[in-house]
Motif scaffolding. Sequence first.
Motif, PDB file in Angstrom:
ATOM      1  N   SER A 177       0.843  -1.185   0.000  1.00  0.00           N
ATOM      2  CA  SER A 177       0.000   0.000   0.000  1.00  0.00           C
ATOM      3  C   SER A 177       0.883   1.241   0.000  1.00  0.00           C
ATOM      4  CB  SER A 177      -0.919   0.009   1.224  1.00  0.00           C
ATOM      5  OG  SER A 177      -0.167   0.031   2.418  1.00  0.00           O
ATOM      6  N   GLY A 178       0.321   2.325  -0.475  1.00  0.00           N
ATOM      7  CA  GLY A 178       1.028   3.595  -0.432  1.00  0.00           C
ATOM      8  C   GLY A 178       1.855   3.942  -1.655  1.00  0.00           C
ATOM      9  N   PHE A 179       1.824   3.063  -2.653  1.00  0.00           N
ATOM     10  CA  PHE A 179       2.537   3.357  -3.896  1.00  0.00           C
ATOM     11  C   PHE A 179       1.829   2.628  -5.036  1.00  0.00           C
ATOM     12  CE2 PHE A 179       4.788  -0.739  -4.429  1.00  0.00           C
ATOM     13  CZ  PHE A 179       4.697  -1.272  -3.146  1.00  0.00           C
ATOM     14  N   THR A 180       2.238   2.927  -6.260  1.00  0.00           N
ATOM     15  CA  THR A 180       1.587   2.341  -7.444  1.00  0.00           C
ATOM     16  C   THR A 180       2.164   0.950  -7.672  1.00  0.00           C
ATOM     17  OG1 THR A 180       1.408   4.572  -8.366  1.00  0.00           O
ATOM     18  CG2 THR A 180       0.958   2.719  -9.845  1.00  0.00           C
ATOM     19  N   PHE A 181       1.585  -0.003  -6.987  1.00  0.00           N
ATOM     20  CA  PHE A 181       2.091  -1.381  -6.957  1.00  0.00           C
ATOM     21  C   PHE A 181       2.339  -1.933  -8.365  1.00  0.00           C
ATOM     22  CE2 PHE A 181       2.639  -5.561  -5.187  1.00  0.00           C
ATOM     23  CZ  PHE A 181       2.039  -6.432  -6.080  1.00  0.00           C
ATOM     24  N   SER A 182       1.409  -1.699  -9.264  1.00  0.00           N
ATOM     25  CA  SER A 182       1.480  -2.323 -10.585  1.00  0.00           C
ATOM     26  C   SER A 182       2.696  -1.869 -11.393  1.00  0.00           C
ATOM     27  CB  SER A 182       0.203  -2.040 -11.377  1.00  0.00           C
ATOM     28  OG  SER A 182       0.027  -0.647 -11.532  1.00  0.00           O
ATOM     29  N   SER A 183       3.321  -0.773 -10.996  1.00  0.00           N
ATOM     30  CA  SER A 183       4.470  -0.250 -11.745  1.00  0.00           C
ATOM     31  C   SER A 183       5.803  -0.824 -11.263  1.00  0.00           C
ATOM     32  CB  SER A 183       4.527   1.273 -11.622  1.00  0.00           C
ATOM     33  OG  SER A 183       3.396   1.873 -12.213  1.00  0.00           O
ATOM     34  N   TYR A 184       5.778  -1.508 -10.150  1.00  0.00           N
ATOM     35  CA  TYR A 184       7.004  -1.930  -9.489  1.00  0.00           C
ATOM     36  C   TYR A 184       7.353  -3.388  -9.779  1.00  0.00           C
ATOM     37  CZ  TYR A 184       7.366   2.243  -6.573  1.00  0.00           C
ATOM     38  OH  TYR A 184       7.520   3.534  -6.130  1.00  0.00           O
ATOM     39  N   THR A 185       8.651  -3.648  -9.913  1.00  0.00           N
ATOM     40  CA  THR A 185       9.146  -5.015  -9.837  1.00  0.00           C
ATOM     41  C   THR A 185       9.085  -5.446  -8.374  1.00  0.00           C
ATOM     42  OG1 THR A 185      10.631  -4.849 -11.743  1.00  0.00           O
ATOM     43  CG2 THR A 185      11.187  -6.479 -10.069  1.00  0.00           C
ATOM     44  N   MET A 186       8.584  -6.649  -8.160  1.00  0.00           N
ATOM     45  CA  MET A 186       8.449  -7.175  -6.793  1.00  0.00           C
ATOM     46  C   MET A 186       9.406  -8.351  -6.618  1.00  0.00           C
ATOM     47  SD  MET A 186       6.327  -5.174  -5.419  1.00  0.00           S
ATOM     48  CE  MET A 186       6.188  -6.031  -3.848  1.00  0.00           C
ATOM     49  N   ASN A 187      10.081  -8.341  -5.499  1.00  0.00           N
ATOM     50  CA  ASN A 187      11.079  -9.369  -5.216  1.00  0.00           C
ATOM     51  C   ASN A 187      10.805 -10.017  -3.861  1.00  0.00           C
ATOM     52  OD1 ASN A 187      12.752  -8.532  -7.514  1.00  0.00           O
ATOM     53  ND2 ASN A 187      13.279  -6.760  -6.253  1.00  0.00           N
ATOM     54  N   TRP A 188      11.205 -11.262  -3.741  1.00  0.00           N
ATOM     55  CA  TRP A 188      11.304 -11.925  -2.452  1.00  0.00           C
ATOM     56  C   TRP A 188      12.784 -12.208  -2.195  1.00  0.00           C
ATOM     57  CZ3 TRP A 188       7.646 -12.501   1.150  1.00  0.00           C
ATOM     58  CH2 TRP A 188       6.305 -12.433   0.769  1.00  0.00           C
ATOM     59  N   TYR A 189      13.247 -11.768  -1.048  1.00  0.00           N
ATOM     60  CA  TYR A 189      14.596 -12.068  -0.578  1.00  0.00           C
ATOM     61  C   TYR A 189      14.488 -12.937   0.671  1.00  0.00           C
ATOM     62  CZ  TYR A 189      16.886  -8.409  -3.417  1.00  0.00           C
ATOM     63  OH  TYR A 189      17.393  -7.650  -4.446  1.00  0.00           O
ATOM     64  N   ARG A 190      15.585 -13.543   1.031  1.00  0.00           N
ATOM     65  CA  ARG A 190      15.635 -14.258   2.307  1.00  0.00           C
ATOM     66  C   ARG A 190      17.017 -14.084   2.936  1.00  0.00           C
ATOM     67  NH1 ARG A 190      15.350 -20.609   0.290  1.00  0.00           N
ATOM     68  NH2 ARG A 190      17.472 -20.728  -0.613  1.00  0.00           N
ATOM     69  N   GLN A 191      17.018 -14.202   4.248  1.00  0.00           N
ATOM     70  CA  GLN A 191      18.279 -14.120   4.975  1.00  0.00           C
ATOM     71  C   GLN A 191      18.278 -15.157   6.092  1.00  0.00           C
ATOM     72  OE1 GLN A 191      19.324 -10.234   6.528  1.00  0.00           O
ATOM     73  NE2 GLN A 191      21.497 -10.785   6.537  1.00  0.00           N
ATOM     74  N   ALA A 192      19.209 -16.076   5.995  1.00  0.00           N
ATOM     75  CA  ALA A 192      19.382 -17.101   7.010  1.00  0.00           C
ATOM     76  C   ALA A 192      20.386 -16.604   8.058  1.00  0.00           C
ATOM     77  CB  ALA A 192      19.871 -18.399   6.378  1.00  0.00           C
ATOM     78  N   PRO A 193      20.342 -17.149   9.265  1.00  0.00           N
ATOM     79  CA  PRO A 193      21.276 -16.721  10.308  1.00  0.00           C
ATOM     80  C   PRO A 193      22.728 -16.852   9.854  1.00  0.00           C
ATOM     81  CG  PRO A 193      19.560 -18.084  11.240  1.00  0.00           C
ATOM     82  CD  PRO A 193      19.387 -18.136   9.752  1.00  0.00           C
ATOM     83  N   GLY A 194      23.482 -15.771   9.998  1.00  0.00           N
ATOM     84  CA  GLY A 194      24.893 -15.796   9.643  1.00  0.00           C
ATOM     85  C   GLY A 194      25.191 -15.701   8.169  1.00  0.00           C
ATOM     86  N   LYS A 195      24.152 -15.503   7.362  1.00  0.00           N
ATOM     87  CA  LYS A 195      24.344 -15.421   5.910  1.00  0.00           C
ATOM     88  C   LYS A 195      23.853 -14.079   5.374  1.00  0.00           C
ATOM     89  CE  LYS A 195      24.124 -20.375   4.932  1.00  0.00           C
ATOM     90  NZ  LYS A 195      23.526 -21.420   4.054  1.00  0.00           N
ATOM     91  N   GLU A 196      24.319 -13.759   4.174  1.00  0.00           N
ATOM     92  CA  GLU A 196      23.876 -12.530   3.529  1.00  0.00           C
ATOM     93  C   GLU A 196      22.465 -12.706   2.974  1.00  0.00           C
ATOM     94  OE1 GLU A 196      28.207 -10.775   2.057  1.00  0.00           O
ATOM     95  OE2 GLU A 196      26.668 -11.273   0.598  1.00  0.00           O
TER      96      GLU A 196
END
Length: 117
Positions: free
Chosen positions: A24-43
């Motif tokens: 919410s709060g921005f034009t969602f449809s214009s944006y590339t959407m990503n999923w990232y993850r971070q495990a303990p001790g990792k980038e």
Amino acid sequence: VQLVESGGGLVQPGGSLRLSCAASGFTFSSYTMNWYRQAPGKERELVAAIRSGGGSTNYADSVKGRFTISRDNAENTVYLQMNSLKPEDTAVYYCNAVLRLFGRDYWGQGTQVIVSS
């Protein structure tokens, strides 16, 4: 601007989870959407990406064939379907919205996924 992830939790190896990210709060449809993850001790690492139109997706090699990213521009929501989960998928998963042309980069607070028997 808000990105609110949900759907994380504890699951056994081989199980499935579906993460959601409500924007919410921005034009969602214009944006590339990503999923990232971070495990303990990792980038933090990029897991999956979907372009604004939804027709182009990319996946990390480690999740190809098991995870599927999708988006509903009418609902301002991006999803990550995770199947055949492995212990090494354990991490905090973050939703990210990017509009590079204008230098916009937004992050959610993250949702914990634990894969364990």
